[in-house]
Design an enzyme around this catalytic site. Sequence first.
Site, PDB file in Angstrom:
ATOM      1  N   ASP A 419      12.159  22.205 -28.372  1.00 34.92           N
ATOM      2  CA  ASP A 419      11.381  21.642 -27.269  1.00 34.92           C
ATOM      3  C   ASP A 419      10.318  20.671 -27.790  1.00 34.92           C
ATOM      4  O   ASP A 419       9.951  20.704 -28.968  1.00 34.92           O
ATOM      5  CB  ASP A 419      10.715  22.779 -26.491  1.00 34.92           C
ATOM      6  CG  ASP A 419      10.399  22.418 -25.050  1.00 34.92           C
ATOM      7  OD1 ASP A 419      10.546  21.238 -24.686  1.00 34.92           O
ATOM      8  OD2 ASP A 419      10.009  23.326 -24.299  1.00 34.92           O
ATOM      9  N   GLU A 422       7.475  14.771 -28.326  1.00 31.02           N
ATOM     10  CA  GLU A 422       7.163  13.446 -27.787  1.00 31.02           C
ATOM     11  C   GLU A 422       5.691  13.067 -27.930  1.00 31.02           C
ATOM     12  O   GLU A 422       5.257  12.074 -27.359  1.00 31.02           O
ATOM     13  CB  GLU A 422       7.520  13.396 -26.283  1.00 31.02           C
ATOM     14  CG  GLU A 422       8.899  13.916 -25.935  1.00 31.02           C
ATOM     15  CD  GLU A 422       8.905  15.377 -25.518  1.00 31.02           C
ATOM     16  OE1 GLU A 422       9.987  15.902 -25.208  1.00 31.02           O
ATOM     17  OE2 GLU A 422       7.811  16.009 -25.523  1.00 31.02           O
ATOM     18  N   ASP A 483      11.918  19.186 -17.506  1.00 27.51           N
ATOM     19  CA  ASP A 483      11.256  20.093 -16.572  1.00 27.51           C
ATOM     20  C   ASP A 483      11.320  19.587 -15.128  1.00 27.51           C
ATOM     21  O   ASP A 483      10.328  19.094 -14.576  1.00 27.51           O
ATOM     22  CB  ASP A 483       9.801  20.296 -16.985  1.00 27.51           C
ATOM     23  CG  ASP A 483       9.685  20.941 -18.362  1.00 27.51           C
ATOM     24  OD1 ASP A 483      10.692  21.496 -18.837  1.00 27.51           O
ATOM     25  OD2 ASP A 483       8.591  20.894 -18.947  1.00 27.51           O
TER      26      ASP A 483
END
Length: 671
Positions: A419, A422, A483
């Site tokens: 996950d 970024e 998400d």
Amino acid sequence: MHPRDRAPWVAPPPPLVPAAPDPLAGASVAAADKDGVTLDVRTAAGRTGILRLRPATGNCLRITLRLDGVPMAPRVSVVTAPTDTRCTVEQSPDAFTLHLESLCLEARLTPFAMELTDRHLRQATDVSDPSGRRTVLPLGVTELADGRLAYHDSWFAEPDEHFYGLGERFTGPDLRGQRVDCWVEDAQGSTGTRSYKAVPFLLSSRGYAILVDTTTAASFDLAHSNTGAWSLTVPDEELDYYLITGTPAECLRTYHDLTGPALLPPDWAFGPWISGGFRPDSAAEVRERARRIRELDFPCDVLHIDTYWQRPGCWSDMEWDTEAFPDPRGLMTHLAGQGFHVSLWMNPYISVDSPYFAEADRNGWFLHSPSGTTWTGQLWGGAHPDSAVLDLTHPGAVDWFQERVRQVLATGVSVLKTDFGEAVPAEAVAYDGMTGDRLHNLYPLLFNDLVAEVTQETAGHGLTWGRSTWTGGQRHGAKWTGDSNASWQDLASTLRAGLSLSFSGHPFWSHDIGGFHGAPDPELFVRWAQFGLLSPLSRFHGMTSRLPWDFGEEAYTAVLHAARLRTSLLPYVRRAAADAVRSGEPLARPMALDHADRPDAHAADLQYLLGPDLLVAPLYAPGGRRQVWFPPGEWLPYAGSGGPITGPAWRRVRIPLTAAPLWLRAGAHVP
């Protein structure tokens, strides 16, 4: 404002506002042979440099422009061009023609301009409005406010031309009329213009594609500022891009040749994945989920345990929370005995409260600010302590983190969900001297490479289940679309984002069935599950329960039917997946991929072929009805009313809640 109300950190791209372009004014041929053409060039403002046109493959030409006096900064190439392709060159006093096996380019020297004659594609060199203001950025440079140069180039666009690719785009696969910055970001949902996955690979319906070799924030203006042209702007030390010709499928195969093949996930990865969700968890709860799944005979090959397998606030330490999970190895053995593979969540940010923070900080294993201090920031929206970002250009940091990954996988875990990734700020400085504006987009590749290497060593495969990526990230196997909210709008934008990834060289994508945020109602959950179980990869996951039996008997019956359908189709899906890896084409095929010459195919952006012979048209609104475009041929309904449909044709169809939104190509061999 309460800390929990603060937005998570989103690292923005550096400003890129080309104001006064300095175009190439002329060129002279310095060399021309079987290896291409080298030109000495000059700009309108008197800058000088070198432009090179070199063959890469039989349908691909590499174009590089570098001006003199531009200092080189640490950078990484993400494209590997073949070196065994040759060309022929014909010259005249003020022009030349370069021939490849499937590409022909003509160039005029003064003023300099290029044209792909077999595609009728011309550079846009001097396009202005009635007042004389230049409306596209021609081949050349612009000096930015901080003194850096940005290179740019423009080509004319046809009125009926469509543009695809550039990574995961929630706004829709067809990007005409948009301005797209290739910069990976925490998208904060799935209905905006930010994207977790960016790939500077642009695919045109006219039979060509562009691949830019950079890790900077390449920007594409796709008939946005001027409806008759498209432009690319690259704030790098040189402009380096590949001009590819062919059908969309042929262009994707060339992308595969230039950046490497996708990783074929192991067989078990194509079955359903079920998660306990992003909420506190324990070994007892995981065991109960596993027991319930097997008791109900619900198809499931992978159990995912999300963030809370680790201690809160220490979510990158790669250590089990031994209060909640006192015997991890015993748990893994127990689950394997029931036929489950196990996936765990991870991320590359170290909390300042982690017991490992001081050691990593002392060893210089974090990214630094320009002043030399360790960069820390609020990466969890105020819900958890500040964190630092591991510097994955530092060998010591890589070795340390890989050892932590190795220890977790050694307990019997099969795969890791990688996950985040970024958050690298543009102003950050790395151990190898690379600055954040170059490292930001590269970082997800380094992160997934690190995990994939250890996973290959320990588990026998290199699969990661990642959120962010860049050019070449198909080598990690699986990407999910982040998400999303539990809404019909997000279901539709998630579908479009997946198809955009299909156009960007990533054949294996997935999403959180039911949406991540919020709680879906039973109808939305069923329709999202039917979509998810007919996606390249399938996972149930969210902030609240996504266990199918928690949505009522009618919903459960429908989802169970879709899950068993997935299981029955696995031989077909795996075969089509292997073909996708060999060819570079996607497993989920957008309509425009195979029918670029049909206007209806470009409009049908909420459906796809799964492999060559299954037409999937997910429901994206309540009520059980939608319009479906049937491609040429005869299509047989999987379930529901109606007989065969002969395409090309639009039909408004009704799909009962218990039926999958699926049609089979007549005569196809599908289980």
